[in-house]
Design a protein around this motif. Structure first.
Motif, PDB file in Angstrom:
ATOM      1  N   THR A 173      32.589  79.217  11.618  1.00  0.00           N
ATOM      2  CA  THR A 173      31.969  78.288  10.667  1.00  0.00           C
ATOM      3  C   THR A 173      31.216  79.035   9.565  1.00  0.00           C
ATOM      4  O   THR A 173      30.666  78.413   8.654  1.00  0.00           O
ATOM      5  N   SER A 174      31.232  80.381   9.606  1.00  0.00           N
ATOM      6  CA  SER A 174      30.496  81.151   8.597  1.00  0.00           C
ATOM      7  C   SER A 174      30.917  80.872   7.140  1.00  0.00           C
ATOM      8  O   SER A 174      30.073  80.987   6.249  1.00  0.00           O
ATOM      9  N   PRO A 175      32.201  80.520   6.849  1.00  0.00           N
ATOM     10  CA  PRO A 175      32.508  80.198   5.446  1.00  0.00           C
ATOM     11  C   PRO A 175      31.643  79.060   4.884  1.00  0.00           C
ATOM     12  O   PRO A 175      31.470  78.974   3.666  1.00  0.00           O
ATOM     13  N   TYR A 197      39.324  78.040  14.771  1.00  0.00           N
ATOM     14  CA  TYR A 197      40.620  78.331  15.399  1.00  0.00           C
ATOM     15  C   TYR A 197      40.832  79.826  15.574  1.00  0.00           C
ATOM     16  O   TYR A 197      40.604  80.602  14.656  1.00  0.00           O
ATOM     17  N   ARG A 198      41.251  80.211  16.779  1.00  0.00           N
ATOM     18  CA  ARG A 198      41.656  81.595  17.016  1.00  0.00           C
ATOM     19  C   ARG A 198      42.801  81.609  18.010  1.00  0.00           C
ATOM     20  O   ARG A 198      42.833  80.771  18.922  1.00  0.00           O
ATOM     21  N   SER A 199      43.697  82.550  17.821  1.00  0.00           N
ATOM     22  CA  SER A 199      44.871  82.621  18.681  1.00  0.00           C
ATOM     23  C   SER A 199      44.488  83.237  20.022  1.00  0.00           C
ATOM     24  O   SER A 199      44.569  84.438  20.214  1.00  0.00           O
ATOM     25  N   TYR A 251      26.869  93.994  15.869  1.00  0.00           N
ATOM     26  CA  TYR A 251      27.405  94.215  14.534  1.00  0.00           C
ATOM     27  C   TYR A 251      28.230  93.023  14.059  1.00  0.00           C
ATOM     28  O   TYR A 251      29.134  92.546  14.751  1.00  0.00           O
ATOM     29  N   PHE A 252      27.876  92.484  12.910  1.00  0.00           N
ATOM     30  CA  PHE A 252      28.731  91.566  12.159  1.00  0.00           C
ATOM     31  C   PHE A 252      28.699  92.055  10.724  1.00  0.00           C
ATOM     32  O   PHE A 252      27.634  92.459  10.238  1.00  0.00           O
ATOM     33  N   PRO A 253      29.829  92.026  10.033  1.00  0.00           N
ATOM     34  CA  PRO A 253      29.848  92.546   8.656  1.00  0.00           C
ATOM     35  C   PRO A 253      28.937  91.759   7.723  1.00  0.00           C
ATOM     36  O   PRO A 253      28.494  92.282   6.714  1.00  0.00           O
ATOM     37  N   PHE A 254      28.651  90.497   8.074  1.00  0.00           N
ATOM     38  CA  PHE A 254      27.917  89.626   7.142  1.00  0.00           C
ATOM     39  C   PHE A 254      26.436  89.514   7.465  1.00  0.00           C
ATOM     40  O   PHE A 254      25.715  88.746   6.830  1.00  0.00           O
ATOM     41  N   THR A 255      25.961  90.245   8.481  1.00  0.00           N
ATOM     42  CA  THR A 255      24.515  90.251   8.761  1.00  0.00           C
ATOM     43  C   THR A 255      24.056  91.690   8.957  1.00  0.00           C
ATOM     44  O   THR A 255      24.805  92.541   9.423  1.00  0.00           O
ATOM     45  N   GLU A 256      22.809  91.957   8.579  1.00  0.00           N
ATOM     46  CA  GLU A 256      22.243  93.290   8.758  1.00  0.00           C
ATOM     47  C   GLU A 256      20.724  93.186   8.789  1.00  0.00           C
ATOM     48  O   GLU A 256      20.144  92.795   7.776  1.00  0.00           O
TER      49      GLU A 256
HETATM   50  N1  PHE Z   1      30.664  84.074  12.803  1.00  0.00           N
HETATM   51  C1  PHE Z   1      30.314  84.852  13.965  1.00  0.00           C
HETATM   52  C2  PHE Z   1      31.371  84.636  15.048  1.00  0.00           C
HETATM   53  O1  PHE Z   1      32.119  83.699  14.971  1.00  0.00           O
HETATM   54  C3  PHE Z   1      28.969  84.435  14.512  1.00  0.00           C
HETATM   55  C4  PHE Z   1      27.838  84.710  13.575  1.00  0.00           C
HETATM   56  C5  PHE Z   1      27.430  83.766  12.657  1.00  0.00           C
HETATM   57  C6  PHE Z   1      27.172  85.916  13.622  1.00  0.00           C
HETATM   58  C7  PHE Z   1      26.364  84.009  11.791  1.00  0.00           C
HETATM   59  C8  PHE Z   1      26.114  86.185  12.775  1.00  0.00           C
HETATM   60  C9  PHE Z   1      25.730  85.221  11.878  1.00  0.00           C
HETATM   61  O2  PHE Z   1      31.470  85.394  15.973  1.00  0.00           O
END
Ligand code: PHE
Length: 356
Positions: A173-175, A197-199, A251-256
């Motif tokens: 749901t990050s988008p 959705y993920r395979s 680690y997530f590319p969109f958070t730090e």
């Molecule tokens: N989008 C990440 C996932 O599906 C979860 C996430 C959302 C992580 C927002 C950090 C911040 O795994």
């Protein structure tokens, strides 16, 4: 000559709307008897017209009046008949008709909306068919980035959007973070529940599942705000004050920085029960929104900071309501739905306990 009494009698005896209409056409229609009679007035001498005119007009008015009166009678009778069949006895017990129930996922989504509304969060939405940029690029996951392999993406065959960008079924749901920051001016506080959705498929993974995203963008936001929000949310959700959280660096590319969040639980009668610090179970991913992501949305990362989290809704439902196989969520088995479903009257409220 026209028999006035006969016409009026027939109108008075018409027993439905169709025969009444036939009588109207027969007398007052274009070729109707009374209409024809009215037309004869033009050919009469002035003297004749003086005596015949009022009679013919009176006849027309009498016929019209009879039609109107009969129509009113028929309408009233029809209404009375309908009211008789539609009586409702509120003192009767409800019939044992088949009843639907609210799916636990819907129930949990309502609980989440209720909890976060109390903290000032609005509910945001985004499309399930996303373009590559919203699902990956803007979230600092460029093409060929190893993080793309973290999620087994369903690509849409020939799914390019109008700008020629490839499309995917959103993998998280990050988008909705991106869509919200591009659309609205900060400060922002939203949650975004929905399908992803993920395979992937086994007892704890289904190709479609549900997440809730959380996003806060404001000035001077720090990790403490994130931790407090998650603690407050999980305590309200599980309706226990002894909910323990553990934030693990991740680690997530969109958070730090990024943190995965575990909740403590113990096993009672073979089932996990939330609370305590005996065992840990991962429930969500989170972190401070990466400055690059904020900049990708056209905001100045020196002015705006924030945190985000993403949490599996189905997992939350399983933990709270004690189901152990995720696949049963989407089998549409009525026995399962009757057992785990909720009454539509079980509206979650904070005052009564969101668990309903
Ligand atoms: N989008 C990440 C996932 O599906 C979860 C996430 C959302 C992580 C927002 C950090 C911040 O795994």
């Amino acid at each position: 000559m026209i028999d006035r009494e006969e016409i009026l009698a027939r109108i008075g005896a018409a027993d439905d709307a169709a025969s009444l209409e036939a009588l109207r056409v027969e007398n007052l229609g274009k070729q109707g008897k009374v209409t024809q009679l009215l037309k004869t007035l033009g050919k009469m001498s002035p003297d004749e017209r003086k005596t015949e005119g009022p009679k013919i007009h009176a006849l027309r008015e009498a016929v019209q009046g009879a039609l109107d009166a009969r129509k009113a009678e028929l309408d009233r009778a029809e209404l009375e008949a309908r009211l008789k069949t539609e009586t409702l006895d509120l003192s009767l017990p409800t019939p044992a008709a088949p009843q639907g129930s609210i799916h636990p996922v819907s129930q949990v989504m309502d609980e989440l909306a209720e909890i976060f509304a109390d903290l000032g969060f609005a509910v945001a939405e985004g499309p399930e068919i996303e373009d590559d940029w919203h699902n990956f690029g803007a979230l600092n996951i460029p093409e060929a980035h190893p993080a793309r392999a973290m999620q087994d993406t369903f690509y849409i065959a020939q799914g390019d959007n109008e700008e020629g960008a490839p499309q995917v079924l959103r993998t998280h749901t990050s988008p909705v973070q991106i869509r919200t920051m591009m659309r609205d001016k900060p400060p922002l506080r939203i949650i975004a529940p929905g399908r992803v959705y993920r395979s992937d498929s086994d007892a704890t993974h289904t190709p479609m599942f549900h997440q809730v995203e959380g996003l806060v963008i404001d000035r001077n936001i720090h990790l403490g705000h994130l931790k407090w929000t998650l603690e407050t949310f999980l305590k309200a959700f599980f309706e226990r004050d002894d909910v323990e959280l553990r934030l693990r660096p991740s680690y997530f590319p969109f958070t730090e920085p990024s943190a995965e969040v575990d909740v403590g639980y113990s096993i009672e009668n073979g089932r996990p029960v939330i609370g305590g610090r005996e065992n840990w179970m991962e429930v969500l991913g989170s972190g401070m929104v990466h400055p690059k992501v904020i900049a990708n949305c056209g905001l100045d990362p020196d002015e705006w900071q924030g945190f985000a989290f993403g949490c599996g809704i189905d997992r939350l439902a399983m933990l709270k309501y004690g189901m152990d196989d995720l696949r049963a969520f989407f089998d549409a088995d009525l026995r399962w739905l009757r057992h785990y479903g909720f009454s539509f009257l079980d509206t979650p409220t904070l005052s009564a306990g969101v668990g309903a």
